[in-house]
Structures are given as C-alpha cells and as structure tokens.
Design a protein around this motif. Structure first.
Motif, short mmCIF file in Angstrom:
data_model
loop_
_atom_site.label_atom_id
_atom_site.label_comp_id
_atom_site.label_asym_id
_atom_site.label_seq_id
_atom_site.Cartn_x
_atom_site.Cartn_y
_atom_site.Cartn_z
N ILE A 146 0.84 -1.20 0.00
CA ILE A 146 0.00 0.00 0.00
C ILE A 146 0.87 1.25 0.00
CG2 ILE A 146 -1.76 1.30 1.26
CD1 ILE A 146 -2.79 -1.37 2.33
N VAL A 147 1.93 1.25 0.82
CA VAL A 147 2.82 2.41 0.90
C VAL A 147 3.49 2.67 -0.45
CG1 VAL A 147 4.97 3.28 1.91
CG2 VAL A 147 3.26 2.20 3.38
N LYS A 148 3.98 1.64 -1.09
CA LYS A 148 4.64 1.80 -2.39
C LYS A 148 3.67 2.34 -3.44
CE LYS A 148 8.32 -1.61 -1.70
NZ LYS A 148 8.89 -2.93 -2.11
N HIS A 149 2.44 1.82 -3.42
CA HIS A 149 1.43 2.31 -4.37
C HIS A 149 1.10 3.77 -4.09
CE1 HIS A 149 -2.04 1.84 -7.12
NE2 HIS A 149 -2.64 2.68 -6.28
N LEU A 150 0.95 4.12 -2.83
CA LEU A 150 0.56 5.48 -2.45
C LEU A 150 1.66 6.48 -2.78
CD1 LEU A 150 -1.38 7.45 -1.07
CD2 LEU A 150 -0.48 6.72 1.14
N THR A 151 2.90 6.15 -2.48
CA THR A 151 4.00 7.08 -2.75
C THR A 151 4.30 7.21 -4.24
OG1 THR A 151 5.56 5.26 -2.33
CG2 THR A 151 5.12 6.77 -0.51
N LYS A 152 3.97 6.17 -5.01
CA LYS A 152 4.21 6.23 -6.45
C LYS A 152 3.10 6.97 -7.17
CE LYS A 152 4.94 3.29 -10.53
NZ LYS A 152 5.07 1.88 -11.03
N HIS A 153 1.83 6.70 -6.81
CA HIS A 153 0.69 7.25 -7.53
C HIS A 153 0.03 8.42 -6.81
CE1 HIS A 153 0.82 3.91 -10.41
NE2 HIS A 153 0.96 3.10 -9.36
N ASN A 154 0.44 8.64 -5.57
CA ASN A 154 -0.11 9.73 -4.76
C ASN A 154 -1.60 9.56 -4.48
OD1 ASN A 154 0.55 12.07 -3.27
ND2 ASN A 154 -0.44 13.36 -4.80
N LYS A 155 -2.08 8.33 -4.55
CA LYS A 155 -3.49 8.07 -4.25
C LYS A 155 -3.70 6.57 -4.04
CE LYS A 155 -5.02 7.65 -9.07
NZ LYS A 155 -5.95 8.15 -10.11
N ILE A 156 -4.82 6.25 -3.38
CA ILE A 156 -5.29 4.88 -3.25
C ILE A 156 -6.71 4.86 -3.79
CG2 ILE A 156 -5.83 2.98 -1.67
CD1 ILE A 156 -3.87 4.18 0.31
N THR A 157 -6.99 3.91 -4.64
CA THR A 157 -8.34 3.79 -5.19
C THR A 157 -9.04 2.58 -4.57
OG1 THR A 157 -7.61 2.39 -7.03
CG2 THR A 157 -7.61 4.79 -7.38
N LYS A 158 -10.35 2.60 -4.62
CA LYS A 158 -11.13 1.48 -4.11
C LYS A 158 -10.80 0.21 -4.88
CE LYS A 158 -15.89 0.00 -3.13
NZ LYS A 158 -17.32 0.39 -3.15
N GLU A 159 -10.61 0.33 -6.20
CA GLU A 159 -10.31 -0.83 -7.04
C GLU A 159 -8.98 -1.47 -6.63
OE1 GLU A 159 -13.29 1.60 -8.67
OE2 GLU A 159 -11.23 2.17 -8.17
N PHE A 160 -7.96 -0.64 -6.37
CA PHE A 160 -6.67 -1.16 -5.94
C PHE A 160 -6.80 -1.88 -4.60
CE2 PHE A 160 -3.13 -0.33 -3.00
CZ PHE A 160 -2.13 -1.09 -3.60
N TYR A 161 -7.52 -1.27 -3.67
CA TYR A 161 -7.66 -1.85 -2.33
C TYR A 161 -8.41 -3.18 -2.36
CZ TYR A 161 -8.94 -2.31 2.58
OH TYR A 161 -9.13 -2.77 3.85
N LEU A 162 -9.50 -3.25 -3.12
CA LEU A 162 -10.28 -4.48 -3.19
C LEU A 162 -9.49 -5.59 -3.86
CD1 LEU A 162 -13.83 -3.11 -4.09
CD2 LEU A 162 -13.00 -3.90 -1.87
N GLU A 163 -8.73 -5.25 -4.89
CA GLU A 163 -7.91 -6.26 -5.57
C GLU A 163 -6.82 -6.77 -4.65
OE1 GLU A 163 -6.56 -8.87 -8.39
OE2 GLU A 163 -8.41 -7.68 -8.44
N LEU A 164 -6.20 -5.87 -3.90
CA LEU A 164 -5.13 -6.25 -2.97
C LEU A 164 -5.67 -7.11 -1.84
CD1 LEU A 164 -2.10 -5.81 -2.19
CD2 LEU A 164 -2.87 -3.85 -0.84
#
Length: 223
Positions: free
Chosen positions: A23-41
């Motif tokens: 989650i941290v790597k995704h957030l720092t790279k894309h500057n956001k968290i989406t519902k789709e990313f969270y549900l898939e993870l």
C-alpha cells in the motif's frame, strides 16, 4: 512496528508488513489509493487490518483500513501539524473542549465524522488516507473506501438465507483462524449483531470466548 524504506523514509504500522509495504509503495508512487486497488489487494487476504504513518522527506502519509480497526489521530492548528496513534501524545495543553462534540458524545456514546472532544484534534475516518505536504503545510484527506452496497440480488428467500449463512460462517472461521485460540472478547450491546457473532463462535465450537456489556448506566441499549 517500523519499516525503514531507505535512509530517510520510515513507516510506523500495525498489521501485515508485506501488506502495508504494498500500500505504501502504491501510495507514494501514484499519490493516491483507489477502491479498485484496495479491493484487488485484499481479495485473497484474510487479515487485512492495518494502519500506518509514513514519514518522508517531503510528505507525511497516513492510512487506516476499511473499518479503522486501529485509530490514527492528528492535530492541526495554523502551521502546527502532529500525528500519532495516541491522541494524548499530540493533544495540546491549550486544546479547548468542543462543547457540541461533548454533547454528541454523551447522547450517542461517540463523536461522528473526524471530530473528537477537542478542537483542532481530529481522527481519521475508516477507509481514508491523509497527505501532508511539509513545504506548503497543506493537509489533504481522501476516502478510498466507503461501504455503500448497490448490487441487488433477486432470489428466493431460502437461497438468500443459505448464502448469508455461508458468508457469516466464512467470516467467523477467518476470525477463529486469526485468533489462534486466544481469547475473543465480544462487546454485547443488546442488539442482534453482537448476539450473532457470539452464537456463531459457539456454533463453530470456539471455546475461548468472553463477553461484556458496555455503555452508560441505565442505558436501554445495554444487554
């Protein structure tokens, strides 16, 4: 617990280290968290409860899970910004009591939204993440998950009861697996939710269960 991503960036967290890192790597790279990313993870993750605070050279990020199983608090007043999982650690000695929030807490047992009993002291809401830009002192709060089911299923009542029972049993079996024979404490409110959980634990032969009631004295909601 702590993850040191490099010589400058540190993450303080609870939960699965591997899960939090993703989650941290995704957030720092894309500057956001989406519902789709969270549900898939989270799709194949039994224990996806977490919270973290990321301290970078330019930004501070913080994030809590979909049900805010572990709270994070932050204090914001003018140019001052503090963040912690302990509200008492960051509450200013000069913090003023918010009378409206006190009244709400007495009436309902909690304070809604991101408010607390104190002015300028806030709590992160479930399914949210926070971004604080050090240079501009700008604070941004985002919601990446909100539980708003919109799917309608048209089936016979007998089938729906069977499917519901299957879902509840899977959740309880995951809970039993996570507990690993440690004591599970159930807060009994007098409502159906807590009664369902404790009855399902007993149905699935989990022995190490303790229950307690809570709330103000003479509260009709107490069990």
């Amino acid at each position: 617990k702590k993850i040191q991503l490099n010589s400058c960036d540190n993450v303080y967290f609870v939960g699965s280290e591997d899960y939090v890192k993703k989650i941290v790597k995704h957030l720092t790279k894309h500057n956001k968290i989406t519902k789709e990313f969270y549900l898939e993870l989270s799709k194949n993750q039994i224990n996806n409860f977490f919270a973290f605070i990321y301290f970078g050279t330019e930004k501070i990020y913080a994030c809590v899970d979909h049900c805010r199983s572990n709270p994070i608090f932050y204090y914001k007043e003018k140019n001052n910004f503090l963040i912690s999982n302990d509200a008492y650690e960051i509450k200013s000695d000069n913090s003023n009591i918010n009378d409206n929030n006190i009244e709400e807490g007495i009436m309902s047992g909690y304070v809604s939204n991101n408010e607390t009993f104190y002015s300028n002291l806030y709590q992160m809401e479930s399914g949210s993440y926070l971004e604080y830009v050090k240079s501009s002192r700008q604070l941004n709060i985002h919601r990446y998950y909100t539980y708003l089911p919109d799917k309608l299923v048209f089936q016979e009542e007998k089938y729906l009861f069977k499917e519901f029972d299957k879902i509840i049993n899977n959740i309880i079996l995951n809970l039993i697996s996570m507990a690993n024979n440690s004591t599970i404490w159930i807060p009994l409110s007098g409502g159906r939710d807590s009664a369902l959980i404790i009855s399902k634990l007993i149905e699935n032969n989990y022995k190490n269960v303790r229950a307690f009631t809570y709330g103000p004295f003479y509260n009709n909601e107490e069990s």
